[in-house]
Write a protein that holds these residues in place. Sequence first.
Motif, PDB file in Angstrom:
ATOM      1  N   GLY A 110      -9.961  -7.874   0.417  1.00 53.11           N
ATOM      2  CA  GLY A 110      -9.915  -8.167  -1.480  1.00 53.11           C
ATOM      3  C   GLY A 110     -10.096  -6.834  -2.388  1.00 53.11           C
ATOM      4  N   ASN A 111      -9.278  -5.405  -1.770  1.00 56.35           N
ATOM      5  CA  ASN A 111      -9.514  -3.897  -2.643  1.00 56.35           C
ATOM      6  C   ASN A 111      -8.189  -4.076  -2.693  1.00 56.35           C
ATOM      7  OD1 ASN A 111      -9.559  -1.972  -3.369  1.00 56.35           O
ATOM      8  ND2 ASN A 111     -11.343  -1.176  -2.036  1.00 56.35           N
ATOM      9  N   SER A 112      -7.952  -3.760  -4.255  1.00 55.63           N
ATOM     10  CA  SER A 112      -5.901  -3.372  -3.732  1.00 55.63           C
ATOM     11  C   SER A 112      -5.928  -1.746  -4.107  1.00 55.63           C
ATOM     12  CB  SER A 112      -6.055  -3.800  -5.835  1.00 55.63           C
ATOM     13  OG  SER A 112      -7.264  -2.805  -6.552  1.00 55.63           O
ATOM     14  N   PHE A 113      -7.064  -1.246  -3.814  1.00 47.68           N
ATOM     15  CA  PHE A 113      -6.857   0.004  -3.147  1.00 47.68           C
ATOM     16  C   PHE A 113      -6.061   0.332  -2.141  1.00 47.68           C
ATOM     17  CE2 PHE A 113     -10.212   1.115  -6.881  1.00 47.68           C
ATOM     18  CZ  PHE A 113      -9.208   2.031  -7.967  1.00 47.68           C
ATOM     19  N   LEU A 114      -6.399  -0.716  -0.987  1.00 42.55           N
ATOM     20  CA  LEU A 114      -6.317  -0.489   0.469  1.00 42.55           C
ATOM     21  C   LEU A 114      -4.845  -0.717   0.636  1.00 42.55           C
ATOM     22  CD1 LEU A 114      -9.845  -1.907   2.407  1.00 42.55           C
ATOM     23  CD2 LEU A 114      -8.362   0.178   2.031  1.00 42.55           C
ATOM     24  N   SER A 115      -3.896  -0.228   1.366  1.00 38.71           N
ATOM     25  CA  SER A 115      -2.971  -0.711   1.746  1.00 38.71           C
ATOM     26  C   SER A 115      -2.479  -0.569   3.052  1.00 38.71           C
ATOM     27  CB  SER A 115      -1.461  -0.433   0.891  1.00 38.71           C
ATOM     28  OG  SER A 115      -1.690   0.632   1.103  1.00 38.71           O
ATOM     29  N   CYS A 116      -2.096  -0.843   3.709  1.00 37.83           N
ATOM     30  CA  CYS A 116      -1.558  -0.758   5.153  1.00 37.83           C
ATOM     31  C   CYS A 116       0.189  -0.721   5.749  1.00 37.83           C
ATOM     32  CB  CYS A 116      -2.363  -1.758   6.234  1.00 37.83           C
ATOM     33  SG  CYS A 116      -2.141  -1.436   8.336  1.00 37.83           S
ATOM     34  N   PRO A 167      -6.369   4.576  -3.806  1.00 40.70           N
ATOM     35  CA  PRO A 167      -5.966   4.326  -4.013  1.00 40.70           C
ATOM     36  C   PRO A 167      -6.081   5.060  -1.933  1.00 40.70           C
ATOM     37  CG  PRO A 167      -4.282   5.115  -5.774  1.00 40.70           C
ATOM     38  CD  PRO A 167      -5.733   5.568  -5.794  1.00 40.70           C
ATOM     39  N   TYR A 168      -5.731   3.828  -1.101  1.00 37.84           N
ATOM     40  CA  TYR A 168      -5.971   3.988   0.510  1.00 37.84           C
ATOM     41  C   TYR A 168      -4.631   4.022   0.867  1.00 37.84           C
ATOM     42  CZ  TYR A 168      -9.595   5.294   4.152  1.00 37.84           C
ATOM     43  OH  TYR A 168      -9.998   6.230   5.146  1.00 37.84           O
ATOM     44  N   TYR A 169      -4.143   4.532   1.291  1.00 35.58           N
ATOM     45  CA  TYR A 169      -2.838   3.925   2.449  1.00 35.58           C
ATOM     46  C   TYR A 169      -3.074   4.516   3.997  1.00 35.58           C
ATOM     47  CZ  TYR A 169      -0.618   5.162  -2.356  1.00 35.58           C
ATOM     48  OH  TYR A 169      -0.725   5.449  -3.672  1.00 35.58           O
ATOM     49  N   ILE A 170      -2.386   3.474   4.603  1.00 32.72           N
ATOM     50  CA  ILE A 170      -3.091   3.192   5.592  1.00 32.72           C
ATOM     51  C   ILE A 170      -1.485   3.076   6.728  1.00 32.72           C
ATOM     52  CG2 ILE A 170      -4.309   2.269   8.338  1.00 32.72           C
ATOM     53  CD1 ILE A 170      -6.360   1.548   6.446  1.00 32.72           C
ATOM     54  N   LEU A 171      -1.436   4.009   7.611  1.00 33.02           N
ATOM     55  CA  LEU A 171      -0.263   4.017   8.316  1.00 33.02           C
ATOM     56  C   LEU A 171      -0.414   4.359  10.149  1.00 33.02           C
ATOM     57  CD1 LEU A 171       1.542   6.849   7.620  1.00 33.02           C
ATOM     58  CD2 LEU A 171       2.425   4.768   6.714  1.00 33.02           C
ATOM     59  N   GLN A 172      -0.225   2.344  10.749  1.00 38.08           N
ATOM     60  CA  GLN A 172      -0.218   2.699  12.106  1.00 38.08           C
ATOM     61  C   GLN A 172       1.253   2.273  13.145  1.00 38.08           C
ATOM     62  OE1 GLN A 172      -4.325   2.436  12.003  1.00 38.08           O
ATOM     63  NE2 GLN A 172      -3.578   1.749  13.420  1.00 38.08           N
ATOM     64  N   GLY A 173       0.677   2.535  14.240  1.00 38.23           N
ATOM     65  CA  GLY A 173       1.823   2.281  15.426  1.00 38.23           C
ATOM     66  C   GLY A 173       1.274   0.936  15.410  1.00 38.23           C
ATOM     67  N   ASP A 174       2.529   0.422  15.526  1.00 39.50           N
ATOM     68  CA  ASP A 174       2.480  -1.136  15.769  1.00 39.50           C
ATOM     69  C   ASP A 174       2.293  -1.565  17.616  1.00 39.50           C
ATOM     70  OD1 ASP A 174       4.844  -0.029  17.276  1.00 39.50           O
ATOM     71  OD2 ASP A 174       6.453  -1.565  17.149  1.00 39.50           O
ATOM     72  N   THR A 175       2.005  -0.083  18.281  1.00 36.84           N
ATOM     73  CA  THR A 175       1.693  -0.404  19.589  1.00 36.84           C
ATOM     74  C   THR A 175      -0.142   0.300  19.314  1.00 36.84           C
ATOM     75  OG1 THR A 175       2.858   1.596  20.657  1.00 36.84           O
ATOM     76  CG2 THR A 175       3.685  -1.175  20.577  1.00 36.84           C
ATOM     77  N   ASP A 176      -0.555   0.852  18.363  1.00 38.99           N
ATOM     78  CA  ASP A 176      -1.398   1.413  18.831  1.00 38.99           C
ATOM     79  C   ASP A 176      -2.712   0.564  19.485  1.00 38.99           C
ATOM     80  OD1 ASP A 176      -4.384   2.668  18.655  1.00 38.99           O
ATOM     81  OD2 ASP A 176      -3.324   3.939  15.995  1.00 38.99           O
ATOM     82  N   THR A 188     -16.022  -1.170   8.465  1.00 39.81           N
ATOM     83  CA  THR A 188     -15.318  -2.163   8.086  1.00 39.81           C
ATOM     84  C   THR A 188     -16.235  -1.457   6.360  1.00 39.81           C
ATOM     85  OG1 THR A 188     -15.666  -2.860   9.660  1.00 39.81           O
ATOM     86  CG2 THR A 188     -15.431  -4.346   7.246  1.00 39.81           C
ATOM     87  N   ASN A 189     -17.645  -1.906   5.605  1.00 36.13           N
ATOM     88  CA  ASN A 189     -18.101  -2.095   4.251  1.00 36.13           C
ATOM     89  C   ASN A 189     -17.815  -0.576   4.058  1.00 36.13           C
ATOM     90  OD1 ASN A 189     -19.178  -3.761   5.376  1.00 36.13           O
ATOM     91  ND2 ASN A 189     -21.548  -2.569   6.155  1.00 36.13           N
ATOM     92  N   GLU A 190     -17.134   0.710   4.558  1.00 33.97           N
ATOM     93  CA  GLU A 190     -16.978   1.571   3.725  1.00 33.97           C
ATOM     94  C   GLU A 190     -15.501   1.468   3.988  1.00 33.97           C
ATOM     95  OE1 GLU A 190     -20.138   3.619   6.014  1.00 33.97           O
ATOM     96  OE2 GLU A 190     -18.990   1.475   6.564  1.00 33.97           O
ATOM     97  N   LEU A 191     -14.321   0.700   4.093  1.00 35.08           N
ATOM     98  CA  LEU A 191     -12.899   1.138   4.410  1.00 35.08           C
ATOM     99  C   LEU A 191     -13.045  -0.149   2.683  1.00 35.08           C
ATOM    100  CD1 LEU A 191     -10.306   1.247   5.171  1.00 35.08           C
ATOM    101  CD2 LEU A 191     -10.030   0.034   6.599  1.00 35.08           C
ATOM    102  N   SER A 192     -13.807  -0.844   2.566  1.00 34.29           N
ATOM    103  CA  SER A 192     -13.023  -2.321   1.782  1.00 34.29           C
ATOM    104  C   SER A 192     -14.052  -1.701   0.567  1.00 34.29           C
ATOM    105  CB  SER A 192     -14.124  -3.703   2.371  1.00 34.29           C
ATOM    106  OG  SER A 192     -15.769  -3.089   2.702  1.00 34.29           O
ATOM    107  N   ALA A 193     -15.240  -0.730   0.874  1.00 35.80           N
ATOM    108  CA  ALA A 193     -15.276  -0.270  -0.811  1.00 35.80           C
ATOM    109  C   ALA A 193     -14.358   0.474  -1.130  1.00 35.80           C
ATOM    110  CB  ALA A 193     -16.524  -0.044  -0.700  1.00 35.80           C
ATOM    111  N   VAL A 194     -13.653   1.352  -0.471  1.00 35.97           N
ATOM    112  CA  VAL A 194     -13.114   2.541  -1.466  1.00 35.97           C
ATOM    113  C   VAL A 194     -12.870   2.000  -2.993  1.00 35.97           C
ATOM    114  CG1 VAL A 194     -11.817   3.735   0.805  1.00 35.97           C
ATOM    115  CG2 VAL A 194     -10.773   2.138  -0.200  1.00 35.97           C
ATOM    116  N   LYS A 195     -12.698   3.650  -4.060  1.00 35.86           N
ATOM    117  CA  LYS A 195     -12.055   3.502  -4.707  1.00 35.86           C
ATOM    118  C   LYS A 195     -11.178   4.665  -5.497  1.00 35.86           C
ATOM    119  CE  LYS A 195     -17.174   3.246  -5.696  1.00 35.86           C
ATOM    120  NZ  LYS A 195     -18.335   3.766  -6.363  1.00 35.86           N
TER     121      LYS A 195
END
Length: 321
Positions: free
Chosen positions: A287-293, A262-271, A253-260
């Motif tokens: 609160g990290n603008s580099f993160l998207s899902c 652009p970090y694009y995450i793709l997730q299956g809806d039933t994963d 969790t901490n590592e993900l929130s601190a990425v520096k």
Amino acid sequence: MNKRRKQIIKENEISMMYTFSLGKIPQKVLIEGKRKDLPVVISLHGGPGTPVPFSAGCRGLFPMFTDHFIMVYWDQLGCGINNRELKPQFCVEAFTEMTIDLIAEIRKLFPDNKLILFGMSWGSVLALKALQKAWKDVDATVIWGQVLRKLLLNDEVYKTLEINGLSHKKMQKIRAITPEHFRESDMRLLTGSIRRYTDGYSNKKGLRAPIGSIICGLLTSPDYQLKDFKAIMINAAAADAHLWTELLQMDLTNELSAVKVPYYILQGDTDIVTSTSDIVKAVASSGNSFLSCRIVKDSGHIPGKEGMDAVYETLVTAAKA
């Protein structure tokens, strides 16, 4: 190998198997692309020990990707073309250092190209951890199935299995599994139950990826021997209890929130394997603008056709950003 594949390989400016020292161990890495000025994508496969769909035996198999990217295919140590016995010191940190070494080697070869990491499941762990040290050498990261915390052993998995009719006896066995004493039989019980009773791995509504043609392509690969093909399915990394113990106890969790980057995450809806609901909450609260899902409909933890299309589209977006 058919004529079309031979022609694809012939037309690529770069299509070469390199040997790099990764973690001080020589390992083979295939690099392939239509032109040498294209964005570079380093593929970090899932597992541990599951080098599909992108592996070192894929020369000429994915023109959809190699026409627009220089693809870096690495069978991680302990599987595929780099299969070998793993000693206890080959922990998550050791694989992270190998990933960092690979990023450095690719930067030497392509100092001016945009560089993107693409990680799937276990590969998302390596991408995220490598970024802690090597983020200045990476322009963007694309992930399918982000590992975050309580992998497999969590309330969402338990509740979904119960709702879908897993027997009380098997549920008791699954709830009794602990990361510290995780065994191969536990893995078979867990993954087998999720595959049979849920859409957690593959969504039955989604279109299937062309697995048959990929397998056929690997069997006729100019780079794979039969032992390498076998080591896609049965290998040292997949059976490494030490790695799985680490993975099941991990909280990123901490590592993900601190990425520096652009970090694009793709997730299956039933994963539920890498819980999509958990990822959505983590990204929203970071609160990290580099993160998207982005949620991909009719998809589980293993990407089908919709998933692979989404991966391609997101890589294009990352390359243009």
